[in-house]
Design a protein around this motif. Sequence first.
Motif, PDB file in Angstrom:
ATOM      1  N   VAL A  17      42.874  32.096  33.334  1.00  0.00           N
ATOM      2  CA  VAL A  17      41.835  32.270  34.348  1.00  0.00           C
ATOM      3  C   VAL A  17      41.984  33.649  34.969  1.00  0.00           C
ATOM      4  O   VAL A  17      43.085  34.042  35.374  1.00  0.00           O
ATOM      5  CB  VAL A  17      41.933  31.180  35.440  1.00  0.00           C
ATOM      6  N   ILE A  18      40.859  34.369  35.016  1.00  0.00           N
ATOM      7  CA  ILE A  18      40.845  35.691  35.643  1.00  0.00           C
ATOM      8  C   ILE A  18      39.693  35.765  36.641  1.00  0.00           C
ATOM      9  O   ILE A  18      38.746  34.982  36.567  1.00  0.00           O
ATOM     10  CB  ILE A  18      40.713  36.833  34.609  1.00  0.00           C
ATOM     11  N   ALA A  19      39.796  36.719  37.537  1.00  0.00           N
ATOM     12  CA  ALA A  19      38.699  37.035  38.449  1.00  0.00           C
ATOM     13  C   ALA A  19      38.164  38.394  38.028  1.00  0.00           C
ATOM     14  O   ALA A  19      38.938  39.328  37.790  1.00  0.00           O
ATOM     15  CB  ALA A  19      39.188  37.077  39.899  1.00  0.00           C
ATOM     16  N   ALA A  20      36.852  38.497  37.922  1.00  0.00           N
ATOM     17  CA  ALA A  20      36.210  39.755  37.533  1.00  0.00           C
ATOM     18  C   ALA A  20      35.266  40.183  38.643  1.00  0.00           C
ATOM     19  O   ALA A  20      34.363  39.443  39.018  1.00  0.00           O
ATOM     20  CB  ALA A  20      35.448  39.568  36.224  1.00  0.00           C
ATOM     21  N   GLU A  21      35.516  41.368  39.185  1.00  0.00           N
ATOM     22  CA  GLU A  21      34.635  41.969  40.187  1.00  0.00           C
ATOM     23  C   GLU A  21      34.245  43.344  39.654  1.00  0.00           C
ATOM     24  O   GLU A  21      35.036  44.281  39.744  1.00  0.00           O
ATOM     25  CB  GLU A  21      35.350  42.087  41.526  1.00  0.00           C
ATOM     26  N   GLY A  22      33.038  43.423  39.100  1.00  0.00           N
ATOM     27  CA  GLY A  22      32.639  44.667  38.435  1.00  0.00           C
ATOM     28  C   GLY A  22      33.568  44.910  37.264  1.00  0.00           C
ATOM     29  O   GLY A  22      33.750  44.043  36.408  1.00  0.00           O
ATOM     30  N   ASN A  23      34.189  46.094  37.240  1.00  0.00           N
ATOM     31  CA  ASN A  23      35.131  46.428  36.164  1.00  0.00           C
ATOM     32  C   ASN A  23      36.565  46.033  36.497  1.00  0.00           C
ATOM     33  O   ASN A  23      37.453  46.220  35.680  1.00  0.00           O
ATOM     34  CB  ASN A  23      35.069  47.924  35.861  1.00  0.00           C
ATOM     35  N   ARG A  24      36.781  45.532  37.708  1.00  0.00           N
ATOM     36  CA  ARG A  24      38.133  45.152  38.116  1.00  0.00           C
ATOM     37  C   ARG A  24      38.431  43.715  37.712  1.00  0.00           C
ATOM     38  O   ARG A  24      37.665  42.804  38.005  1.00  0.00           O
ATOM     39  CB  ARG A  24      38.315  45.309  39.619  1.00  0.00           C
ATOM     40  N   LEU A  25      39.572  43.551  37.060  1.00  0.00           N
ATOM     41  CA  LEU A  25      40.016  42.230  36.626  1.00  0.00           C
ATOM     42  C   LEU A  25      41.331  41.909  37.310  1.00  0.00           C
ATOM     43  O   LEU A  25      42.173  42.783  37.487  1.00  0.00           O
ATOM     44  CB  LEU A  25      40.221  42.197  35.110  1.00  0.00           C
ATOM     45  N   SER A  26      41.515  40.642  37.665  1.00  0.00           N
ATOM     46  CA  SER A  26      42.803  40.225  38.206  1.00  0.00           C
ATOM     47  C   SER A  26      43.160  38.849  37.663  1.00  0.00           C
ATOM     48  O   SER A  26      42.291  38.024  37.381  1.00  0.00           O
ATOM     49  CB  SER A  26      42.784  40.216  39.737  1.00  0.00           C
ATOM     50  N   HIS A  27      44.435  38.638  37.513  1.00  0.00           N
ATOM     51  CA  HIS A  27      44.950  37.385  36.990  1.00  0.00           C
ATOM     52  C   HIS A  27      44.903  36.312  38.072  1.00  0.00           C
ATOM     53  O   HIS A  27      45.249  36.564  39.221  1.00  0.00           O
ATOM     54  CB  HIS A  27      46.398  37.581  36.515  1.00  0.00           C
ATOM     55  N   VAL A  28      44.475  35.120  37.703  1.00  0.00           N
ATOM     56  CA  VAL A  28      44.486  33.978  38.611  1.00  0.00           C
ATOM     57  C   VAL A  28      45.564  32.984  38.176  1.00  0.00           C
ATOM     58  O   VAL A  28      46.439  32.622  38.954  1.00  0.00           O
ATOM     59  CB  VAL A  28      43.099  33.298  38.681  1.00  0.00           C
ATOM     60  N   ALA A  29      45.508  32.554  36.920  1.00  0.00           N
ATOM     61  CA  ALA A  29      46.474  31.578  36.410  1.00  0.00           C
ATOM     62  C   ALA A  29      46.380  31.524  34.891  1.00  0.00           C
ATOM     63  O   ALA A  29      45.376  31.946  34.310  1.00  0.00           O
ATOM     64  CB  ALA A  29      46.187  30.191  36.994  1.00  0.00           C
ATOM     65  N   ASN A  30      47.414  31.004  34.267  1.00  0.00           N
ATOM     66  CA  ASN A  30      47.365  30.764  32.819  1.00  0.00           C
ATOM     67  C   ASN A  30      48.364  29.671  32.475  1.00  0.00           C
ATOM     68  O   ASN A  30      49.264  29.373  33.246  1.00  0.00           O
ATOM     69  CB  ASN A  30      47.619  32.059  32.030  1.00  0.00           C
ATOM     70  N   GLY A  31      48.153  29.080  31.312  1.00  0.00           N
ATOM     71  CA  GLY A  31      49.063  28.028  30.890  1.00  0.00           C
ATOM     72  C   GLY A  31      48.728  27.523  29.512  1.00  0.00           C
ATOM     73  O   GLY A  31      47.872  28.074  28.813  1.00  0.00           O
TER      74      GLY A  31
END
Length: 170
Positions: A17-31
């Motif tokens: 799971v990631i968060a995308a704001e425009g070109n910025r991506l950030s990690h939320v969770a993974n498994g």
Amino acid sequence: MILIGLDPGLGCTGWGVIAAEGNRLSHVANGQIRTDAKQSLPARLVALHDALAAVLAEHCPAAAAVEEVFVNSNPQSTLKLGQARGVVLLAAALRGIEVGEYAARLVKKAVVGTGGAEKVQVHAMIGRLLPGVKIAGADAADALAVAITHAHHLASRSAVRDRLLKEQAA
């Protein structure tokens, strides 16, 4: 926008799971969701569905992306992969989540720059694109790569749509 990438497999399904704001991506969770090989196929498919439904309920993604099935030399393995993929698509559809589908070569090209990239290269690029991420395993890394690919494609689609609307208004 919250996006989930999924790398389906009967034995192990990766999710990221990631968060995308425009070109910025950030990690939320993974498994990774693992099923018990000692159980019957229907029981394993139910376990996969239930675990994935819990992940979707927890993170409430606006969109999902799934890696397309590749055909390997063992038809039985390909069939099992297809069945797991069907469960993954169903779980997203039941929540009303639109799903993008991407070939493995396209995912590698989007993340690394070449469709022939090795898994190690994909893993390394995920670390650069999502700084500080602790990846749960190879399937989770693949799922994050699928999510990143979908984020890039959605951003491109949105930019093209905005440009066309501007041109029509002028």
